[in-house]
Design a protein around this motif. Sequence first.
Motif, PDB file in Angstrom:
ATOM      1  N   ASN A 265     -70.211 -75.226 -10.460  1.00 13.86           N
ATOM      2  CA  ASN A 265     -70.115 -76.622 -10.022  1.00 13.86           C
ATOM      3  C   ASN A 265     -69.411 -76.729  -8.679  1.00 13.86           C
ATOM      4  N   SER A 266     -69.903 -75.992  -7.700  1.00 15.59           N
ATOM      5  CA  SER A 266     -69.316 -75.997  -6.366  1.00 15.59           C
ATOM      6  C   SER A 266     -69.687 -77.269  -5.611  1.00 15.59           C
ATOM      7  N   LEU A 267     -68.954 -77.539  -4.555  1.00 14.37           N
ATOM      8  CA  LEU A 267     -69.202 -78.724  -3.745  1.00 14.37           C
ATOM      9  C   LEU A 267     -70.607 -78.689  -3.141  1.00 14.37           C
ATOM     10  N   LEU A 268     -71.039 -77.533  -2.665  1.00 14.70           N
ATOM     11  CA  LEU A 268     -72.369 -77.430  -2.063  1.00 14.70           C
ATOM     12  C   LEU A 268     -73.461 -77.672  -3.106  1.00 14.70           C
ATOM     13  N   GLY A 269     -73.214 -77.221  -4.336  1.00 16.08           N
ATOM     14  CA  GLY A 269     -74.179 -77.478  -5.401  1.00 16.08           C
ATOM     15  C   GLY A 269     -74.269 -78.956  -5.739  1.00 16.08           C
ATOM     16  N   ARG A 270     -73.147 -79.648  -5.631  1.00 15.07           N
ATOM     17  CA  ARG A 270     -73.129 -81.081  -5.918  1.00 15.07           C
ATOM     18  C   ARG A 270     -73.874 -81.875  -4.861  1.00 15.07           C
ATOM     19  N   THR A 271     -73.831 -81.410  -3.611  1.00  7.98           N
ATOM     20  CA  THR A 271     -74.419 -82.162  -2.507  1.00  7.98           C
ATOM     21  C   THR A 271     -75.806 -81.667  -2.107  1.00  7.98           C
ATOM     22  N   ALA A 272     -76.295 -80.613  -2.765  1.00  8.19           N
ATOM     23  CA  ALA A 272     -77.635 -80.108  -2.461  1.00  8.19           C
ATOM     24  C   ALA A 272     -78.683 -81.164  -2.826  1.00  8.19           C
ATOM     25  N   VAL A 273     -79.873 -81.021  -2.230  1.00  8.24           N
ATOM     26  CA  VAL A 273     -80.988 -81.928  -2.542  1.00  8.24           C
ATOM     27  C   VAL A 273     -82.164 -81.096  -3.050  1.00  8.24           C
ATOM     28  N   PRO A 274     -82.550 -81.289  -4.321  1.00 12.03           N
ATOM     29  CA  PRO A 274     -81.869 -82.124  -5.323  1.00 12.03           C
ATOM     30  C   PRO A 274     -80.570 -81.462  -5.778  1.00 12.03           C
ATOM     31  N   LEU A 309     -59.688 -69.702 -24.535  1.00  7.43           N
ATOM     32  CA  LEU A 309     -60.966 -69.843 -23.850  1.00  7.43           C
ATOM     33  C   LEU A 309     -61.158 -71.288 -23.423  1.00  7.43           C
ATOM     34  N   ILE A 310     -61.550 -71.483 -22.177  1.00  2.01           N
ATOM     35  CA  ILE A 310     -61.800 -72.815 -21.644  1.00  2.01           C
ATOM     36  C   ILE A 310     -63.272 -73.153 -21.848  1.00  2.01           C
ATOM     37  N   ALA A 311     -63.529 -74.272 -22.516  1.00  2.00           N
ATOM     38  CA  ALA A 311     -64.903 -74.657 -22.844  1.00  2.00           C
ATOM     39  C   ALA A 311     -65.670 -75.085 -21.600  1.00  2.00           C
ATOM     40  N   PRO A 312     -66.951 -74.706 -21.529  1.00  2.00           N
ATOM     41  CA  PRO A 312     -67.768 -75.079 -20.364  1.00  2.00           C
ATOM     42  C   PRO A 312     -68.339 -76.478 -20.500  1.00  2.00           C
ATOM     43  N   GLN A 313     -68.790 -77.013 -19.373  1.00  2.31           N
ATOM     44  CA  GLN A 313     -69.470 -78.298 -19.333  1.00  2.31           C
ATOM     45  C   GLN A 313     -70.798 -78.116 -18.610  1.00  2.31           C
ATOM     46  N   LEU A 314     -71.869 -78.627 -19.184  1.00  6.37           N
ATOM     47  CA  LEU A 314     -73.171 -78.607 -18.519  1.00  6.37           C
ATOM     48  C   LEU A 314     -73.276 -79.832 -17.630  1.00  6.37           C
ATOM     49  N   ILE A 315     -73.519 -79.632 -16.334  1.00  2.00           N
ATOM     50  CA  ILE A 315     -73.694 -80.730 -15.393  1.00  2.00           C
ATOM     51  C   ILE A 315     -75.164 -80.782 -15.005  1.00  2.00           C
ATOM     52  N   VAL A 316     -75.877 -81.803 -15.493  1.00  2.00           N
ATOM     53  CA  VAL A 316     -77.319 -81.909 -15.282  1.00  2.00           C
ATOM     54  C   VAL A 316     -77.602 -82.744 -14.041  1.00  2.00           C
ATOM     55  N   ARG A 317     -78.359 -82.148 -13.119  1.00  3.56           N
ATOM     56  CA  ARG A 317     -78.761 -82.873 -11.917  1.00  3.56           C
ATOM     57  C   ARG A 317     -80.287 -82.781 -11.803  1.00  3.56           C
TER      58      ARG A 317
END
Length: 330
Positions: A265-274, A309-317
């Motif tokens: 969940n990097s910043l570049l992944g958040r701002t990519a298109v799509p 263990l830290i639980a993951p989160q799925l971020i759907v874009r």
Amino acid sequence: MHQTTLNDIALKAGVSAATVSYALNGHAGVSSQTRQRIQRLAEEMHYVPHLSAQILAKRTTPIICGLVDSFTGIFNNELLDAVQDEFQATGYSLLAVNRIVPELIGSDLFRGLIVFDFNVSPEARKQIDMIGTPTIYLTHPHSSQTSSVAMDNAAAITLAYNEINQSVHRRLCILTGRSSSLNNRERLATAQRLYQRDHPGADAAAITYDGQFEFSVAEQLSSTLLKEYDAFLCFNDDMALGIYKGAFDQHLIVGQDISITGFDNSLLGRTAVPGLTTIGFDIRQWARQIVQQFQNLADAPTIPPATALIAPQLIVRGSIRYGAGGGARG
């Protein structure tokens, strides 16, 4: 700008500098009323205690060493900032270094050590463990004597795999990171197990490629991979974005012609298109768990080391094109 000193507070309070020091450091011999008044003045005057004075007064250091492999990664920096904030809130200071210096880490300067280096070598681990200071690793333990607060790689890859498995694109490619990375090995084992579960008799290694966790490597691989595959399970966002770039060069549209998932969940992944569908972790929760586990270890060193263990989160874009009845969340 003048920095408030003990003498400044003493003058304002009408007491000696020694009384101010006793009041702020919890020593006996100061009345509760005087202590409260001095503490209030110190706060109003924005007094910042000198670190060396704190160490002498309390006979212990509030400094924690944070060992990092790089200061360049967005994910690393976000987690480092969060851990620094959490330690500061509990009275500690975190000092980050990117080299192992036994004489420094093993000195009285540090109260303990947080190993942010996800790819720390077995030799480096032995070197760290020999120091004997309270230590928390951010990867799974290498022994029963190691404390750790690590991301749940198996759960994370399961989320990403199941999500891209809902795509209309069925020719899956697994893009891995460096083989020396424990996180990478855990992700790879899970991805290949899931693939072989769904494709009995298939060779998962045949669809697995080494992207080194690098954008440039993934971009170079994309020139040939995009001719054979249309679904990409990437073990970090940098490699996923390398496939983005390769797709753009070949006039392919992510989310339509191909499907991609990342990890971090990097910043570049958040701002990519799509936007990139990816795996993230609650950085603040992770930081709080690190500090809590460190405090437990420092306060009661005889308690057996623990693993959290830290639980993951799925971020759907928008980087997955879903089939009928699947993943309308994108």
